[in-house]
Design an enzyme around this catalytic site. Structure first.
Site, PDB file in Angstrom:
ATOM      1  N   LYS A  11     -27.733  18.701 -29.461  1.00 48.94           N
ATOM      2  CA  LYS A  11     -28.610  18.079 -29.025  1.00 48.94           C
ATOM      3  C   LYS A  11     -29.582  18.356 -29.638  1.00 48.94           C
ATOM      4  CE  LYS A  11     -26.058  15.028 -26.168  1.00 48.94           C
ATOM      5  NZ  LYS A  11     -26.263  13.719 -24.829  1.00 48.94           N
ATOM      6  N   TYR A  51     -21.778   6.334 -29.151  1.00 44.81           N
ATOM      7  CA  TYR A  51     -21.809   6.092 -27.571  1.00 44.81           C
ATOM      8  C   TYR A  51     -21.515   4.447 -27.059  1.00 44.81           C
ATOM      9  CZ  TYR A  51     -23.949  10.045 -26.579  1.00 44.81           C
ATOM     10  OH  TYR A  51     -24.814  12.427 -25.731  1.00 44.81           O
ATOM     11  N   ASN A 114     -29.895  16.602 -22.225  1.00 41.34           N
ATOM     12  CA  ASN A 114     -29.079  17.402 -21.256  1.00 41.34           C
ATOM     13  C   ASN A 114     -28.319  18.393 -22.301  1.00 41.34           C
ATOM     14  OD1 ASN A 114     -26.977  15.720 -22.727  1.00 41.34           O
ATOM     15  ND2 ASN A 114     -26.430  14.824 -20.650  1.00 41.34           N
ATOM     16  N   HIS A 117     -23.335  17.977 -25.828  1.00 38.80           N
ATOM     17  CA  HIS A 117     -22.319  16.653 -26.211  1.00 38.80           C
ATOM     18  C   HIS A 117     -20.490  17.354 -25.973  1.00 38.80           C
ATOM     19  CE1 HIS A 117     -19.372  13.193 -25.989  1.00 38.80           C
ATOM     20  NE2 HIS A 117     -19.384  14.086 -26.808  1.00 38.80           N
ATOM     21  N   GLU A 128     -13.250  11.386 -31.407  1.00 42.88           N
ATOM     22  CA  GLU A 128     -14.967  11.841 -32.581  1.00 42.88           C
ATOM     23  C   GLU A 128     -14.774  12.774 -32.990  1.00 42.88           C
ATOM     24  OE1 GLU A 128     -16.799  10.734 -27.366  1.00 42.88           O
ATOM     25  OE2 GLU A 128     -16.447  13.809 -27.884  1.00 42.88           O
TER      26      GLU A 128
HETATM   27  P1  IDP Z   1     -21.824  12.834 -20.711  1.00 44.15           P
HETATM   28  O1  IDP Z   1     -22.728  13.111 -21.973  1.00 44.15           O
HETATM   29  O2  IDP Z   1     -21.295  14.135 -19.445  1.00 44.15           O
HETATM   30  O3  IDP Z   1     -20.226  12.921 -21.224  1.00 44.15           O
HETATM   31  P2  IDP Z   1     -22.050   9.825 -20.415  1.00 44.15           P
HETATM   32  O4  IDP Z   1     -21.793   8.906 -19.482  1.00 44.15           O
HETATM   33  O5  IDP Z   1     -20.974   9.591 -21.662  1.00 44.15           O
HETATM   34  O6  IDP Z   1     -22.410  12.081 -19.865  1.00 44.15           O
HETATM   35  O7  IDP Z   1     -23.430   9.380 -21.650  1.00 44.15           O
HETATM   36  C1  IDP Z   1     -23.615  10.150 -22.852  1.00 44.15           C
HETATM   37  C2  IDP Z   1     -25.232  11.200 -22.348  1.00 44.15           C
HETATM   38  O8  IDP Z   1     -25.946   9.464 -23.185  1.00 44.15           O
HETATM   39  C3  IDP Z   1     -25.381  11.752 -21.936  1.00 44.15           C
HETATM   40  O9  IDP Z   1     -24.620  12.682 -22.221  1.00 44.15           O
HETATM   41  C4  IDP Z   1     -26.993  11.808 -21.540  1.00 44.15           C
HETATM   42  O10 IDP Z   1     -27.425  12.051 -23.080  1.00 44.15           O
HETATM   43  C5  IDP Z   1     -27.067  10.068 -22.102  1.00 44.15           C
HETATM   44  N1  IDP Z   1     -27.535   9.447 -20.833  1.00 44.15           N
HETATM   45  C6  IDP Z   1     -26.219   9.318 -19.679  1.00 44.15           C
HETATM   46  N2  IDP Z   1     -26.585   8.459 -18.382  1.00 44.15           N
HETATM   47  C7  IDP Z   1     -28.803   8.499 -18.788  1.00 44.15           C
HETATM   48  C8  IDP Z   1     -29.290   7.992 -17.969  1.00 44.15           C
HETATM   49  O11 IDP Z   1     -29.023   7.313 -16.699  1.00 44.15           O
HETATM   50  N3  IDP Z   1     -30.485   7.762 -18.395  1.00 44.15           N
HETATM   51  C9  IDP Z   1     -30.614   8.669 -19.781  1.00 44.15           C
HETATM   52  N4  IDP Z   1     -29.639   8.818 -20.717  1.00 44.15           N
HETATM   53  C10 IDP Z   1     -28.751   9.407 -20.014  1.00 44.15           C
HETATM   54 MG    MG Z   2     -19.325  11.058 -22.356  1.00 42.76          MG
END
Ligand code: IDP
Ligand code: MG
Length: 152
Positions: A11, A51, A114, A117, A128
């Site tokens: 990312k 997303y 984070n 992805h 994807e």
């Molecule tokens: P994942 O990346 O672990 O699969 P997902 O629930 O699919 O998690 O969420 C996608 C991305 O959205 C996360 O990696 C993160 O960057 C962002 N995200 C998820 N939840 C939050 C939140 O509560 N606050 C801000 N960003 C979030």
């Molecule tokens: Mg996800």
């Protein structure tokens, strides 16, 4: 045990912190096979698809902005049970909860930034990979020291 492919994105937060090499190295050192690798700029349209499950979340606008801040690096990985194994190496979505030794656990404390992805399920991975790579941008090849690798 199925041979699969999965998608990882480095990312923008990680690109800005010069972590591209570190992240690729994690997978290479583990012995995971890279079958596709490219840098691309995510567009609003691409993020809306990628997303789609988060479109109604209050953080979606910020997430979108941060995913377009720089190009991302897309990595296609191949191996047995690779979707699950790469999720394990990636760690929990919230890096504050991600275990030390995982990529998110080692490199970040921010849920929005984070670092990486990784596809969550086999179905998600298929979708994807099609979204980020054309067929001829993914490769089939054998590594030299094939006997060392359980994936081949
Ligand atoms: P994942 O990346 O672990 O699969 P997902 O629930 O699919 O998690 O969420 C996608 C991305 O959205 C996360 O990696 C993160 O960057 C962002 N995200 C998820 N939840 C939050 C939140 O509560 N606050 C801000 N960003 C979030
Ligand atoms: Mg996800």
């Amino acid at each position: 045990m199925n041979r699969e492919r999965t998608l990882v994105l480095v990312k923008p937060g990680a690109v800005q912190r010069e972590l591209i090499g570190e992240i690729i190295t994690r997978f290479e050192r583990k012995g995971i096979k890279i079958v596709g690798l490219k840098m691309l700029q995510m567009t609003e349209e691409l993020i809306n698809e990628h997303y789609a499950h988060l479109r109604d979340q209050p953080f979606f606008t910020d997430l979108k902005r941060s995913m377009m801040a720089t190009p991302v690096v897309a990595i296609a990985l191949e191996g047995y049970d690779i979707v699950k194994r790469v999720r394990t190496l990636t760690g929990a979505t919230n890096p504050r909860e991600a275990a030390p030794g995982t990529i998110r656990g080692d490199y970040s404390v921010s849920i929005r930034n984070n670092v990486v992805h990784a596809s969550g399920t086999i179905e998600e991975a298929l979708d994807e990979l099609q979204r980020f790579f054309t067929e001829d941008e993914m490769f089939t090849y054998r590594r030299l020291n094939v006997m060392d690798y359980a994936d081949e």
